[in-house]
Design a protein around this motif. Structure first.
Motif, PDB file in Angstrom:
ATOM      1  N   LYS A 118     -48.836 -86.144  12.030  1.00 50.15           N
ATOM      2  CA  LYS A 118     -48.647 -85.027  11.114  1.00 50.15           C
ATOM      3  C   LYS A 118     -48.127 -83.857  11.943  1.00 50.15           C
ATOM      4  O   LYS A 118     -48.832 -83.352  12.818  1.00 50.15           O
ATOM      5  CB  LYS A 118     -49.960 -84.647  10.433  1.00 50.15           C
ATOM      6  CG  LYS A 118     -49.793 -84.132   9.015  1.00 50.15           C
ATOM      7  CD  LYS A 118     -51.147 -83.989   8.332  1.00 50.15           C
ATOM      8  CE  LYS A 118     -50.970 -83.967   6.823  1.00 50.15           C
ATOM      9  NZ  LYS A 118     -52.271 -83.812   6.130  1.00 50.15           N
ATOM     10  N   ALA A 122     -53.269 -82.702  12.404  1.00 53.26           N
ATOM     11  CA  ALA A 122     -54.181 -83.467  11.560  1.00 53.26           C
ATOM     12  C   ALA A 122     -55.393 -82.626  11.187  1.00 53.26           C
ATOM     13  O   ALA A 122     -55.848 -81.775  11.950  1.00 53.26           O
ATOM     14  CB  ALA A 122     -54.634 -84.728  12.288  1.00 53.26           C
ATOM     15  N   TYR A 147     -49.743 -88.394   6.115  1.00 56.09           N
ATOM     16  CA  TYR A 147     -49.528 -88.815   7.498  1.00 56.09           C
ATOM     17  C   TYR A 147     -48.398 -89.831   7.555  1.00 56.09           C
ATOM     18  O   TYR A 147     -48.295 -90.712   6.703  1.00 56.09           O
ATOM     19  CB  TYR A 147     -50.801 -89.438   8.082  1.00 56.09           C
ATOM     20  CG  TYR A 147     -51.898 -88.433   8.289  1.00 56.09           C
ATOM     21  CD1 TYR A 147     -52.062 -87.783   9.505  1.00 56.09           C
ATOM     22  CD2 TYR A 147     -52.777 -88.113   7.257  1.00 56.09           C
ATOM     23  CE1 TYR A 147     -53.057 -86.848   9.691  1.00 56.09           C
ATOM     24  CE2 TYR A 147     -53.778 -87.176   7.430  1.00 56.09           C
ATOM     25  CZ  TYR A 147     -53.911 -86.545   8.647  1.00 56.09           C
ATOM     26  OH  TYR A 147     -54.900 -85.615   8.825  1.00 56.09           O
TER      27      TYR A 147
END
Length: 205
Positions: A118, A122, A147
């Motif tokens: 990401k 994250a 993601y």
């Protein structure tokens, strides 16, 4: 000028099978030397906002700058392994203001390793909530949370400052050491002998 600038700050907490939105798209400009009073009813998100501004918690999305420094992109890292050690490292790293851009783990069902990426970082609590006791992140749930699912070695290739191998031995070898991104400054070993002898020599060159 502004000491603190926030745009679109959102904080969502997993609660069992549901998700609770404590902050939803907050924009904020605070001038240096100014005085600001924050008011609101109980449960309106005051404590959550202050925790984000102080670096004690991380938003699920949005941007936050303090004195011109992007707190959410400070010392981005990639972690290999999301078992007990990897999860604990990720939680501590995020608590001190670091960003986890990528997490690699073994998928028991597929018998393959994947990297969950990401670019804005994250949400560690979110990832933990979809991880089984053996450290496998549920792939389809991760995709639904935004993601990108990459191959197992992709954690080495990300534009981060820190690599943290936190699972099996010799995850960085002569075969993949050249995949390490040029911007990596630190390899923090969270597992026993994560680099092979050949990779260790190449890293030190």
């Amino acid at each position: 000028g502004f000491l603190i600038q926030a745009r679109g700050l959102t904080r969502v907490y997993p609660l069992g099978q549901t998700r609770v939105t404590a902050l939803d798209g907050v924009d904020l400009d605070l001038e240096q030397g100014g005085f600001t009073l924050l008011t609101g009813s109980s449960g309106s998100g005051k404590t959550t906002l202050l925790s984000l501004l102080a670096g004690l918690d991380r938003p699920s999305s949005g941007t936050l700058q303090v004195a011109g420094r992007d707190l959410l992109r400070a010392m981005p890292a990639a972690i290999q392994g999301f078992g007990t050690v990897g999860r604990h490292v990720a939680e501590l790293y995020s608590q001190i203001g670091g960003t986890i851009k990528a997490v690699a783990c073994w998928d028991q069902a597929d018998q393959a390793a994947y990297t969950y990426f990401k670019p804005d970082g994250a949400d560690v609590a979110e990832l933990v909530s979809i991880t089984d006791p053996f450290g496998t992140i549920e792939k389809h749930q991760a995709e639904s949370l935004g993601y990108e699912v990459l191959d197992g070695d992709a954690w080495l290739e990300q534009d981060v400052d820190v690599l943290i191998p936190a699972a099996l031995e010799q995850q960085i070898t002569a075969e993949n050491v050249d995949k390490i991104a040029e911007g990596v400054k630190v390899i923090a070993e969270g597992a026993d002998n994560p680099l092979s002898r050949e990779a260790d020599t190449r890293v030190l060159e």
